[in-house]
Write a protein that holds these residues in place. Structure first.
Motif, PDB file in Angstrom:
ATOM      1  N   ALA A 162       0.840  -1.209   0.000  1.00 31.86           N
ATOM      2  CA  ALA A 162       0.000   0.000   0.000  1.00 31.86           C
ATOM      3  C   ALA A 162       0.871   1.254   0.000  1.00 31.86           C
ATOM      4  O   ALA A 162       0.599   2.223  -0.717  1.00 31.86           O
ATOM      5  N   GLU A 163       1.936   1.242   0.808  1.00 32.23           N
ATOM      6  CA  GLU A 163       2.825   2.407   0.856  1.00 32.23           C
ATOM      7  C   GLU A 163       3.563   2.593  -0.474  1.00 32.23           C
ATOM      8  O   GLU A 163       3.775   3.715  -0.937  1.00 32.23           O
ATOM      9  N   MET A 164       3.952   1.489  -1.089  1.00 31.36           N
ATOM     10  CA  MET A 164       4.645   1.593  -2.383  1.00 31.36           C
ATOM     11  C   MET A 164       3.708   2.173  -3.443  1.00 31.36           C
ATOM     12  O   MET A 164       4.121   2.984  -4.272  1.00 31.36           O
ATOM     13  N   ALA A 165       2.447   1.785  -3.385  1.00 30.98           N
ATOM     14  CA  ALA A 165       1.468   2.322  -4.350  1.00 30.98           C
ATOM     15  C   ALA A 165       1.319   3.827  -4.128  1.00 30.98           C
ATOM     16  O   ALA A 165       1.227   4.613  -5.087  1.00 30.98           O
ATOM     17  N   VAL A 223      10.383  19.144  -7.804  1.00 29.97           N
ATOM     18  CA  VAL A 223       9.132  19.193  -7.042  1.00 29.97           C
ATOM     19  C   VAL A 223       9.146  17.987  -6.110  1.00 29.97           C
ATOM     20  O   VAL A 223       9.325  16.853  -6.570  1.00 29.97           O
ATOM     21  N   PRO A 224       9.017  18.231  -4.800  1.00 32.43           N
ATOM     22  CA  PRO A 224       9.041  17.086  -3.887  1.00 32.43           C
ATOM     23  C   PRO A 224       7.850  16.151  -4.115  1.00 32.43           C
ATOM     24  O   PRO A 224       6.822  16.578  -4.649  1.00 32.43           O
ATOM     25  N   GLY A 244      10.015   8.219 -13.057  1.00 26.73           N
ATOM     26  CA  GLY A 244      11.144   8.851 -12.381  1.00 26.73           C
ATOM     27  C   GLY A 244      11.661  10.070 -13.114  1.00 26.73           C
ATOM     28  O   GLY A 244      11.384  10.259 -14.306  1.00 26.73           O
ATOM     29  N   ARG A 245      12.428  10.873 -12.387  1.00 25.31           N
ATOM     30  CA  ARG A 245      13.056  12.031 -13.032  1.00 25.31           C
ATOM     31  C   ARG A 245      13.911  11.635 -14.234  1.00 25.31           C
ATOM     32  O   ARG A 245      13.979  12.384 -15.205  1.00 25.31           O
ATOM     33  N   GLY A 262       2.514   9.323  -6.028  1.00 23.71           N
ATOM     34  CA  GLY A 262       3.178  10.612  -5.823  1.00 23.71           C
ATOM     35  C   GLY A 262       4.158  10.936  -6.943  1.00 23.71           C
ATOM     36  O   GLY A 262       4.345  12.100  -7.316  1.00 23.71           O
ATOM     37  N   ARG A 263       4.775   9.906  -7.491  1.00 18.83           N
ATOM     38  CA  ARG A 263       5.700  10.104  -8.621  1.00 18.83           C
ATOM     39  C   ARG A 263       4.943  10.683  -9.814  1.00 18.83           C
ATOM     40  O   ARG A 263       5.414  11.604 -10.484  1.00 18.83           O
TER      41      ARG A 263
END
Ligand code: AMP
Ligand code: ZN
Ligand code: FE
Ligand code: FE
Length: 292
Positions: A89-92, A165-166, A132-133, A97-98
């Motif tokens: 769940a946290e990885m999702a 951007v964080p 990813g960036r 957020g990415r």
């Protein structure tokens, strides 16, 4: 025995597919390769199957986006269960957020006179679930704004840079706990790379070991000079944690990080395997206790 425990495939921001990466590992003379894509386990089955075919042992890993005091810290997970609900769940949430920060980065890039569209970035992302960036950098290269990923980071995308951007990351201590609850080992990636000495001084690392059972730190990494490696190795020894080494290979995305350019001592790898086997048996005991 040659062991490289931290690499990326096209499932995140590397350029080789997981199977290609494993074939290259075999050609590079590696016996063991850890696939550690950012915030996803998606490449592991493909890599493991190719490993069986070509005779390379694949270590099931992942690089989790964490932070301490608002600064990014990468945490390598080894042997964690992809189906562990809290970790998944946290990885999702991290992956969301990415994607969520993308519009903000693109607006900043446009204002800086180097516009790229979301579609141009998504063309670089391909099937990866982890935007990813480096993908944004690849779109900037394609548009002719920069020559390589490094220039894109140096001019625009680096932490604190003009187009940074964080995004959502997991508190480091919590990341370690989540990995442990998923039956994995937690190793801090490149702890003193890119100015992180201040963020993770010895007393902080000691507390992470003492209070959260941090399993190891990555010592031999491109972002660490010879003196930093010496100090970190001494520190790992005094804390009684694993000192790992890796290429942090990203395919053609980072030309100076060739597979096997840094490696992990076989003794350290055997100790990892012992700890994982021990965790597995204690997790099995816990779950049979819950079933009773
Ligand atoms: P992200 O996952 O979007 O946070 O981007 C992290 C990726 O970008 C990692 O693969 C890093 O190796 C790479 N990266 C982060 N900072 C830099 C930098 N200053 N220069 C080059 N690459 C970087
Ligand atoms: Zn990466
Ligand atoms: Fe990293
Ligand atoms: Fe990495």
């Amino acid at each position: 025995m040659r062991i490289d425990l931290h690499t990326h495939s096209s499932v995140s921001d590397g350029t080789d597919t997981p199977a290609e990466l494993v074939r290259r590992a075999q050609v590079a003379g590696l016996d063991v390769v850890g696939l550690t894509d950012h915030d996803t386990f998606d490449g592991l089955d493909e890599a493991a199957a190719e490993g069986d075919r070509v005779g390379v042992q694949v270590v099931r890993g992942m690089e989790l986006s964490c932070s301490r005091e608002g600064n990014s810290v990468h945490l390598l997970a080894y042997g964690a269960d992809p189906d562990s609900p809290d970790l998944a769940a946290e990885m999702a949430r991290v992956r969301d957020g990415r994607l969520g920060r993308l519009a903000g980065v693109l607006a900043k890039l446009a204002a800086l006179g180097v516009p790229v569209s979301e579609a141009e970035v998504m063309a670089q992302v391909g099937d990866s679930p982890s935007v990813g960036r480096p993908h944004i950098a690849d779109a900037l290269i394609k548009a002719g704004h920069v020559v390589d990923r490094q220039e894109a980071f140096d001019r625009f995308l680096a932490d604190g840079g003009p187009a940074h951007v964080p995004r959502y990351t997991i508190e480091l201590e919590r990341g370690i706990d989540l990995i442990h609850r998923a039956g994995g080992l937690a190793v801090i990636a490149h702890p003193w790379g890119r100015g992180r000495e201040q963020l993770l001084p010895p007393n902080v690392l000691q507390a992470l070991v003492g209070d959260h059972g941090l399993d190891g730190i990555e010592v031999d990494h491109q972002d660490h000079g010879a003196e930093v490696r010496r100090e970190l190795r001494r520190l790992a020894e005094s804390l009684g944690v694993l000192a790992t080494g890796s290429s942090d290979y990203h395919g053609t995305g980072k030309l100076d990080h060739d597979l096997g350019c840094n490696t992990t001592d076989p003794e350290v790898f055997y100790e990892m395997q012992r700890r994982l086997a021990h965790r597995e048996s204690s997790t099995a005991q816990q779950s049979s206790a819950t079933e009773l």
